[in-house]
Scaffold this motif. Structure first.
Motif, PDB file in Angstrom:
ATOM      1  N   THR A  11       0.860  -1.176   0.000  1.00 18.00           N
ATOM      2  CA  THR A  11       0.000   0.000   0.000  1.00 18.00           C
ATOM      3  C   THR A  11       0.897   1.228   0.000  1.00 18.00           C
ATOM      4  O   THR A  11       1.863   1.297   0.764  1.00 18.00           O
ATOM      5  N   ILE A  78      -4.106   0.146  -7.934  1.00 14.37           N
ATOM      6  CA  ILE A  78      -5.547  -0.004  -7.764  1.00 14.37           C
ATOM      7  C   ILE A  78      -6.026   0.908  -6.638  1.00 14.37           C
ATOM      8  O   ILE A  78      -5.416   0.957  -5.566  1.00 14.37           O
ATOM      9  N   ILE A  79      -7.122   1.600  -6.903  1.00 14.11           N
ATOM     10  CA  ILE A  79      -7.797   2.360  -5.859  1.00 14.11           C
ATOM     11  C   ILE A  79      -9.151   1.704  -5.615  1.00 14.11           C
ATOM     12  O   ILE A  79      -9.630   0.931  -6.437  1.00 14.11           O
ATOM     13  N   GLU A  80      -9.744   2.029  -4.489  1.00 11.33           N
ATOM     14  CA  GLU A  80     -11.094   1.553  -4.218  1.00 11.33           C
ATOM     15  C   GLU A  80     -12.037   2.734  -4.363  1.00 11.33           C
ATOM     16  O   GLU A  80     -11.802   3.806  -3.792  1.00 11.33           O
ATOM     17  N   ARG A  81     -13.073   2.537  -5.160  1.00 11.99           N
ATOM     18  CA  ARG A  81     -14.078   3.586  -5.387  1.00 11.99           C
ATOM     19  C   ARG A  81     -15.448   2.935  -5.305  1.00 11.99           C
ATOM     20  O   ARG A  81     -15.736   2.027  -6.070  1.00 11.99           O
ATOM     21  N   ASP A  82     -16.265   3.398  -4.365  1.00 15.68           N
ATOM     22  CA  ASP A  82     -17.619   2.855  -4.171  1.00 15.68           C
ATOM     23  C   ASP A  82     -17.587   1.341  -3.989  1.00 15.68           C
ATOM     24  O   ASP A  82     -18.415   0.614  -4.543  1.00 15.68           O
ATOM     25  N   GLY A  83     -16.613   0.858  -3.217  1.00 19.85           N
ATOM     26  CA  GLY A  83     -16.510  -0.566  -2.921  1.00 19.85           C
ATOM     27  C   GLY A  83     -15.977  -1.422  -4.050  1.00 19.85           C
ATOM     28  O   GLY A  83     -15.944  -2.642  -3.942  1.00 19.85           O
ATOM     29  N   GLU A  84     -15.548  -0.786  -5.133  1.00 23.16           N
ATOM     30  CA  GLU A  84     -15.039  -1.520  -6.292  1.00 23.16           C
ATOM     31  C   GLU A  84     -13.565  -1.190  -6.512  1.00 23.16           C
ATOM     32  O   GLU A  84     -13.139  -0.055  -6.332  1.00 23.16           O
ATOM     33  N   GLN A  85     -12.781  -2.201  -6.894  1.00 24.52           N
ATOM     34  CA  GLN A  85     -11.371  -1.969  -7.200  1.00 24.52           C
ATOM     35  C   GLN A  85     -11.250  -1.469  -8.636  1.00 24.52           C
ATOM     36  O   GLN A  85     -11.778  -2.086  -9.561  1.00 24.52           O
TER      37      GLN A  85
END
Length: 175
Positions: A11, A78-85
Motif C-alpha cells: 500500500t 488499484i484504488i477503491e471507489r464505491d466498494g469496487e477496485q
C-alpha cells in the motif's frame, strides 16, 4: 506459471494522500485490465500501444495478464471507489532472450496522471527487475511524448534518438 510474488504487494500513498494498492497483475484481472485500457483517452492508448486500438484483443489481453512474474512482470495500481477496485495504472517489463535486459512500458489513467502513481509503479518495477537479475532496462518512446521522455529522465534513464526510427527515442539505464 510461477508462484504469485506476494512480497510485491504494498500500500502506498499518492501526492494528495489517496491510498493506492500496488500489486502484480493476475490472470483473473482480465476484465479490470480491459476496463482500464478502454477508459484511457485515445491519445494515452496510442502513446502506450502505438496504435489506435479501442480495446485489447483476447490474445493480447491474455498476454498482458497471464505472466510468469520473472521474465514478464506487470504491476497494477488499484484504488477503491464505491466498494469496487479500479485500476489506475500499470507498469510492466518483459525480458529479452538473454534474460538480463528488459523493456518496460507504463500507462496511467488520464485522471491520475501527475498524482505520483507513475513514480511509485516504476520505482517498484525497477526494484523488482533488479531482484530478478535484470541488468538493463529500456523503453521505446514516441519522440513527441514529452511527458514520458521527461519522466524517464527523472528516473535516471539516458534518452537518445532511435537511429533506426526518427519518430522514436530510446530510454535506457543500468539497474
Amino acid at each position: 506459471m510461477a508462484d504469485y510474488p506476494a512480497e510485491l504487494v504494498r500500500t502506498r500513498y499518492l501526492f494528495d494522500g489517496s491510498e493506492v494498492l500496488i500489486r502484480p497483475i493476475r490472470a483473473e484481472d482480465k476484465t479490470m485490465e480491459q476496463d482500464f485500457v478502454q477508459h484511457l483517452s485515445p491519445d494515452s492508448r496510442y502513446r502506450r500501444f502505438m496504435s489506435t486500438l479501442k480495446e485489447l484483443a483476447p490474445g493480447k489481453l491474455k498476454y498482458l495478464t497471464e505472466i510468469d512474474y520473472q521474465k514478464h512482470l506487470a504491476l497494477v495500481a488499484i484504488i477503491e471507489r464505491d466498494g469496487e477496485q479500479i485500476e489506475i495504472g500499470v507498469a510492466r517489463y518483459v525480458a529479452d532472450p538473454s534474460g538480463t535486459n528488459c523493456e518496460f512500458a507504463i500507462a496511467i489513467d488520464d485522471e491520475w496522471q501527475g498524482s505520483g502513481v507513475a513514480g511509485i509503479l516504476m520505482l517498484t518495477l525497477i526494484d523488482a527487475a533488479r531482484a530478478r537479475g535484470m541488468q538493463r532496462m529500456e523503453a521505446f518512446i514516441l519522440a513527441g511524448n514529452d511527458k514520458m521522455i521527461k519522466f524517464a529522465k527523472q528516473l535516471g534513464f539516458a534518452v537518445h534518438r532511435d537511429l533506426d526510427d526518427p519518430g522514436m527515442v530510446v530510454a535506457e539505464r543500468g539497474l
